[in-house]
Design a protein around this motif. Structure first.
Motif, PDB file in Angstrom:
ATOM      1  N   ALA A  34       0.529  -1.218   0.109  1.00 32.00           N
ATOM      2  CA  ALA A  34       0.011  -0.132   0.194  1.00 32.00           C
ATOM      3  C   ALA A  34       0.822   1.033  -0.207  1.00 32.00           C
ATOM      4  O   ALA A  34       0.513   2.327  -0.897  1.00 32.00           O
ATOM      5  CB  ALA A  34      -1.126   0.291   0.934  1.00 32.00           C
ATOM      6  N   ALA A  35       1.793   1.442   0.751  1.00 36.57           N
ATOM      7  CA  ALA A  35       2.913   2.599   0.994  1.00 36.57           C
ATOM      8  C   ALA A  35       3.537   2.658  -0.804  1.00 36.57           C
ATOM      9  O   ALA A  35       3.242   3.523  -1.598  1.00 36.57           O
ATOM     10  CB  ALA A  35       3.534   2.472   2.136  1.00 36.57           C
ATOM     11  N   LEU A  38       0.774   4.511  -2.638  1.00 30.21           N
ATOM     12  CA  LEU A  38       0.460   5.253  -2.291  1.00 30.21           C
ATOM     13  C   LEU A  38       1.708   6.821  -2.283  1.00 30.21           C
ATOM     14  O   LEU A  38       1.543   8.158  -2.953  1.00 30.21           O
ATOM     15  CB  LEU A  38       0.758   5.900  -0.806  1.00 30.21           C
ATOM     16  N   VAL A  45      -6.835   6.881  -1.374  1.00 28.46           N
ATOM     17  CA  VAL A  45      -6.455   5.558  -0.747  1.00 28.46           C
ATOM     18  C   VAL A  45      -7.929   4.389   0.116  1.00 28.46           C
ATOM     19  O   VAL A  45      -7.608   3.586   0.054  1.00 28.46           O
ATOM     20  CB  VAL A  45      -6.345   6.792   0.653  1.00 28.46           C
ATOM     21  N   SER A  61      -6.195   2.964   7.497  1.00 26.99           N
ATOM     22  CA  SER A  61      -5.763   4.482   8.004  1.00 26.99           C
ATOM     23  C   SER A  61      -5.261   3.714   9.497  1.00 26.99           C
ATOM     24  O   SER A  61      -4.020   4.468   9.593  1.00 26.99           O
ATOM     25  CB  SER A  61      -6.505   5.505   8.374  1.00 26.99           C
ATOM     26  N   PHE A  64      -2.230   1.461   9.038  1.00 27.97           N
ATOM     27  CA  PHE A  64      -1.157   1.588   7.987  1.00 27.97           C
ATOM     28  C   PHE A  64       0.156   3.232   8.922  1.00 27.97           C
ATOM     29  O   PHE A  64       1.143   3.439   9.177  1.00 27.97           O
ATOM     30  CB  PHE A  64      -1.135   2.718   6.894  1.00 27.97           C
ATOM     31  N   HIS A  68       3.956   3.033   9.502  1.00 28.85           N
ATOM     32  CA  HIS A  68       4.383   3.558   8.749  1.00 28.85           C
ATOM     33  C   HIS A  68       4.869   5.366   9.631  1.00 28.85           C
ATOM     34  O   HIS A  68       5.260   5.892   9.101  1.00 28.85           O
ATOM     35  CB  HIS A  68       4.019   3.734   7.750  1.00 28.85           C
ATOM     36  N   PRO A  72      -2.720   7.204   5.981  1.00 25.76           N
ATOM     37  CA  PRO A  72      -2.403   6.964   4.337  1.00 25.76           C
ATOM     38  C   PRO A  72      -2.203   8.818   4.062  1.00 25.76           C
ATOM     39  O   PRO A  72      -1.069   8.764   2.935  1.00 25.76           O
ATOM     40  CB  PRO A  72      -2.954   5.914   4.174  1.00 25.76           C
ATOM     41  N   TYR A  75       1.481  10.325   4.941  1.00 30.17           N
ATOM     42  CA  TYR A  75       2.589   9.626   4.016  1.00 30.17           C
ATOM     43  C   TYR A  75       2.695   9.975   2.535  1.00 30.17           C
ATOM     44  O   TYR A  75       3.405   9.965   2.402  1.00 30.17           O
ATOM     45  CB  TYR A  75       1.777   8.313   3.837  1.00 30.17           C
ATOM     46  N   ARG A  76       1.220  10.144   1.884  1.00 28.04           N
ATOM     47  CA  ARG A  76       2.087  10.351   0.468  1.00 28.04           C
ATOM     48  C   ARG A  76       2.266  11.845   0.480  1.00 28.04           C
ATOM     49  O   ARG A  76       3.227  12.122  -0.772  1.00 28.04           O
ATOM     50  CB  ARG A  76       0.433  10.038  -0.192  1.00 28.04           C
TER      51      ARG A  76
END
Length: 82
Positions: A34-35, A38, A45, A61, A64, A68, A72, A75-76
């Motif tokens: 997923a990362a 993104l 998302v 979310s 994630f 991370h 999300p 992060y993006r």
């Protein structure tokens, strides 16, 4: 370990090989995938969450962010080229 429990032996071997239990490894792999999406796509998302097996975007979310360090969307924004 009692004889006749090959699934326990496989699980122990898998945990030793990658350092995680199989279910934890799969969960982390899904979040890492997923990362990547993104960072490299403009896909919503919610679509990424569904693509990696989450039925709930809020659950995705939270998982994630634990994995991370940011939700999300943030992060993006932090990992996209300017």
């Amino acid at each position: 370990m009692p004889p006749g429990r090959p699934e326990q032996l496989r699980s122990a071997a898998s945990r030793t090989a990658v350092g995680l239990a199989p279910a934890a490894y799969l969960a982390q792999w899904r979040l890492d995938f997923a990362a990547s999406r993104l960072r490299t796509t403009d896909q919503p998302v919610e679509s990424i969450a569904a693509a990696v097996g989450y039925q709930s975007a809020p659950a995705f979310s939270r998982a994630f962010a634990r994995s991370h360090g940011a939700p999300p969307g943030r992060y993006r924004a932090m990992h996209r080229p300017s």
